[in-house]
Scaffold this motif. Sequence first.
Motif, short mmCIF file in Angstrom:
data_model
loop_
_atom_site.label_atom_id
_atom_site.label_comp_id
_atom_site.label_asym_id
_atom_site.label_seq_id
_atom_site.Cartn_x
_atom_site.Cartn_y
_atom_site.Cartn_z
N LYS A 7 53.04 -26.70 38.64
CA LYS A 7 52.97 -27.99 38.01
C LYS A 7 53.20 -29.24 38.70
O LYS A 7 52.50 -29.95 38.82
CB LYS A 7 53.84 -27.97 36.63
CG LYS A 7 53.64 -29.17 35.54
CD LYS A 7 54.41 -28.87 34.45
CE LYS A 7 54.06 -29.82 33.54
NZ LYS A 7 54.86 -29.94 32.27
N THR A 11 50.82 -32.31 39.94
CA THR A 11 51.04 -33.45 39.71
C THR A 11 51.25 -34.58 40.85
O THR A 11 50.84 -35.75 40.82
CB THR A 11 52.04 -33.82 38.68
OG1 THR A 11 53.31 -32.98 39.22
CG2 THR A 11 51.84 -33.14 37.48
N ILE A 19 47.71 -32.76 34.17
CA ILE A 19 48.26 -31.82 33.15
C ILE A 19 48.46 -32.46 31.66
O ILE A 19 49.23 -33.06 31.85
CB ILE A 19 49.33 -30.97 33.70
CG1 ILE A 19 49.01 -30.39 34.95
CG2 ILE A 19 50.17 -30.12 32.73
CD1 ILE A 19 50.24 -29.75 35.92
N GLU A 22 51.55 -27.75 28.34
CA GLU A 22 51.49 -26.20 28.86
C GLU A 22 51.87 -25.50 27.53
O GLU A 22 52.53 -26.05 26.53
CB GLU A 22 52.70 -26.30 29.84
CG GLU A 22 54.08 -26.80 29.57
CD GLU A 22 55.06 -26.66 30.87
OE1 GLU A 22 55.48 -25.53 31.16
OE2 GLU A 22 55.29 -27.68 31.42
N LEU A 31 48.97 -23.73 31.94
CA LEU A 31 48.68 -24.95 31.79
C LEU A 31 47.60 -25.57 31.38
O LEU A 31 46.48 -25.20 31.47
CB LEU A 31 48.77 -25.26 33.55
CG LEU A 31 50.00 -25.10 34.11
CD1 LEU A 31 49.82 -25.39 35.74
CD2 LEU A 31 51.24 -25.94 33.65
#
Length: 165
Positions: A7, A11, A19, A22, A31
């Motif tokens: 993640k 990002t 995203i 989740e 995700l």
Amino acid sequence: MSLKEIKLLLTEKFGNEVIVGEETGGLQAALLITPDSIIEVCLELRNNPKTYFDFLSSLTGIDYGVEASRFGVVYHLASIPYRTQLTLKISKENDRDLNELPSFNSITSVYRTADWHEREAYDLTGIFFEGHPDLRRILLPDDWEGYPLRKDYQNAEYYKGIKID
């Protein structure tokens, strides 16, 4: 890599908006990705030496129900050398009109195995994949009406004079 590390990697590369959420309550965490970013995200996860998700093991079209008016796609990625798996999900609203199918970008340019997986999702749930090289039915006859895995699908009684229900 852990889900948290993946993640963070995504990002940092694409920004926080890539995203949208989740899911950690099931057997495998997932995700939730912005639908328009799925090609870039899959490409990064495949090519990045820290993740190397080199195999698309499964792709599934989802109808979230008549009330939700939402369709989605679930991607199960695997990294063979690292022996890890990752689930990605995308979704969007659609008014369920058979003349305006829900549409997502095809990832056949990233994973060749997506070719037949996307055809199956199209055939059974009516999800259109933009950029797919040969999007057509794969399991049902070309003249079949409707998409059998949709929540509002009505079984036909006959097909070409043969009772099927």
